[in-house]
Write an enzyme that holds these catalytic residues in place. Structure first.
Site, PDB file in Angstrom:
ATOM      1  CD1 TRP A  17      -2.986   1.385   0.620  1.00 19.83           C
ATOM      2  CD2 TRP A  17      -1.571   2.452   1.994  1.00 19.83           C
ATOM      3  NE1 TRP A  17      -3.507   2.636   0.877  1.00 19.83           N
ATOM      4  CE2 TRP A  17      -2.659   3.309   1.720  1.00 19.83           C
ATOM      5  CE3 TRP A  17      -0.537   2.898   2.821  1.00 19.83           C
ATOM      6  CZ2 TRP A  17      -2.751   4.588   2.261  1.00 19.83           C
ATOM      7  CZ3 TRP A  17      -0.622   4.174   3.362  1.00 19.83           C
ATOM      8  CH2 TRP A  17      -1.724   5.012   3.084  1.00 19.83           C
ATOM      9  CB  SER A  76       2.717  -4.891   2.854  1.00 20.16           C
ATOM     10  OG  SER A  76       1.988  -4.301   3.888  1.00 20.16           O
ATOM     11  CG  LEU A  77      -2.811  -4.183  -0.276  1.00 16.72           C
ATOM     12  CD1 LEU A  77      -3.943  -4.885   0.446  1.00 16.72           C
ATOM     13  CD2 LEU A  77      -3.194  -2.754  -0.647  1.00 16.72           C
ATOM     14  CG  PHE A 138       2.655   4.074   5.182  1.00 17.12           C
ATOM     15  CD1 PHE A 138       2.129   3.269   6.183  1.00 17.12           C
ATOM     16  CD2 PHE A 138       3.024   3.480   3.988  1.00 17.12           C
ATOM     17  CE1 PHE A 138       1.983   1.900   6.001  1.00 17.12           C
ATOM     18  CE2 PHE A 138       2.880   2.116   3.792  1.00 17.12           C
ATOM     19  CZ  PHE A 138       2.356   1.329   4.798  1.00 17.12           C
ATOM     20  CG  LEU A 141       3.920   2.910  10.947  1.00 17.08           C
ATOM     21  CD1 LEU A 141       4.152   2.928  12.452  1.00 17.08           C
ATOM     22  CD2 LEU A 141       2.428   2.988  10.635  1.00 17.08           C
ATOM     23  CG  ASP A 202       6.351  -6.193  10.067  1.00 19.59           C
ATOM     24  OD1 ASP A 202       5.738  -5.123  10.247  1.00 19.59           O
ATOM     25  OD2 ASP A 202       6.297  -6.829   9.015  1.00 19.59           O
ATOM     26  CG  HIS A 230       5.965  -3.627   6.977  1.00 22.28           C
ATOM     27  ND1 HIS A 230       5.290  -4.806   7.257  1.00 22.28           N
ATOM     28  CD2 HIS A 230       5.302  -3.058   5.940  1.00 22.28           C
ATOM     29  CE1 HIS A 230       4.266  -4.928   6.445  1.00 22.28           C
ATOM     30  NE2 HIS A 230       4.261  -3.888   5.617  1.00 22.28           N
TER      31      HIS A 230
END
Length: 254
Positions: A17, A76-77, A138, A141, A202, A230
């Site tokens: 994402w 991820s997504l 993001f 993060l 993560d 991540h």
């Protein structure tokens, strides 16, 4: 972005994402020494138009755009889409490599190793008015849990700068998928060999979720990247490439 490079077993790289296919750029040439690498943007990212399709339709179109027998390496997504594609068209997917991915992103009473829906709601409200700033936050993060979070943040910000910012509608739909999609009940149906590459620290999809996947998937192997968050493929690119190329070649031989 739609790029094909190298020769060997078919390997497709799917991003997550908010950050498009350019995030794979440092790894394309090393991977292409052992695989035929397909790098593609999801709908609404890079030069790809946003077709407005739902989660299942998007997964179906992705796998139909790739050669049969491909290994999906998805972050991820993108990992959720890869799982859905492999379940829908098992004859077209040779193997899965799930990078920082899990079958459900949001937490529940029986799924604590995940994120709260409130986090996604917060991002959804911010992308409407400040998409670029939201994606920068993001990136910061994602970098949590790294030995050198500033270095990873710089790499992610570069990937953001090199691609057009996705439309707010594209970003919100991706957040809706992260909030709603739950593939846990279907995981045992995955027949392909699966390599799980996960950062020990993560901050988005905790390691416990990857360990659950290793137990549930009939043909899974988990490789943990110490001191990574991540994005383990950026934290330790050399190790990532070794695992991916070896896995693809073994899957192809099998």
């Amino acid at each position: 972005m739609r790029l094909i490079r190298g020769s060997g077993p078919e390997l497709a790289l799917l991003h997550g994402w908010g950050i498009g296919a350019y995030v794979w750029q440092p790894l394309v040439d090393p991977l292409a020494r052992g695989c035929r690498v397909h790098v593609l943007d999801l709908p609404g990212y890079g030069s790809q138009p946003d077709d407005g399709k739902d989660f299942a339709q998007t997964a179906q179109r992705l796998i139909e755009s790739l050669p049969a027998g491909v290994t999906l390496c998805a972050w991820s997504l993108g990992a959720s889409l890869a799982i859905r594609a492999a379940l829908s068209c098992p004859e077209r997917v040779a193997a899965l490599i799930l990078v920082g991915g899990t079958p459900r992103f949001t937490c529940d009473e029986d799924w604590p190793a995940a994120q709260s829906a409130e986090l996604l709601d917060r991002f959804a409200s911010q992308v409407q008015d400040q998409p670029e700033q939201t994606l920068q936050r993001f990136a910061a993060l994602i970098s949590q849990g790294e030995d050198d979070p500033r270095q990873l943040t710089r790499a992610l910000l570069l990937a953001l700068r090199e691609s057009p910012t996705p439309a707010a509608s594209t970003l919100r739909r991706g957040l809706d998928w992260l909030r709603e999609v739950d593939l846990r009940q279907k995981m045992r149906d995955l027949c392909q060999p699966c390599l799980l590459l996960h950062g020990a620290n993560d901050p988005l999809n905790p390691l416990a979720a990857a360990q659950w996947q290793e137990r549930m998937l009939p043909r899974a192997r988990l490789e943990v990247f110490p001191a990574a968050g991540h994005a383990p493929f950026l934290a330790n690119g050399e190790r990532f490439v070794r695992h991916v190329v070896d896995f693809c070649q073994r899957a192809s031989a099998a």
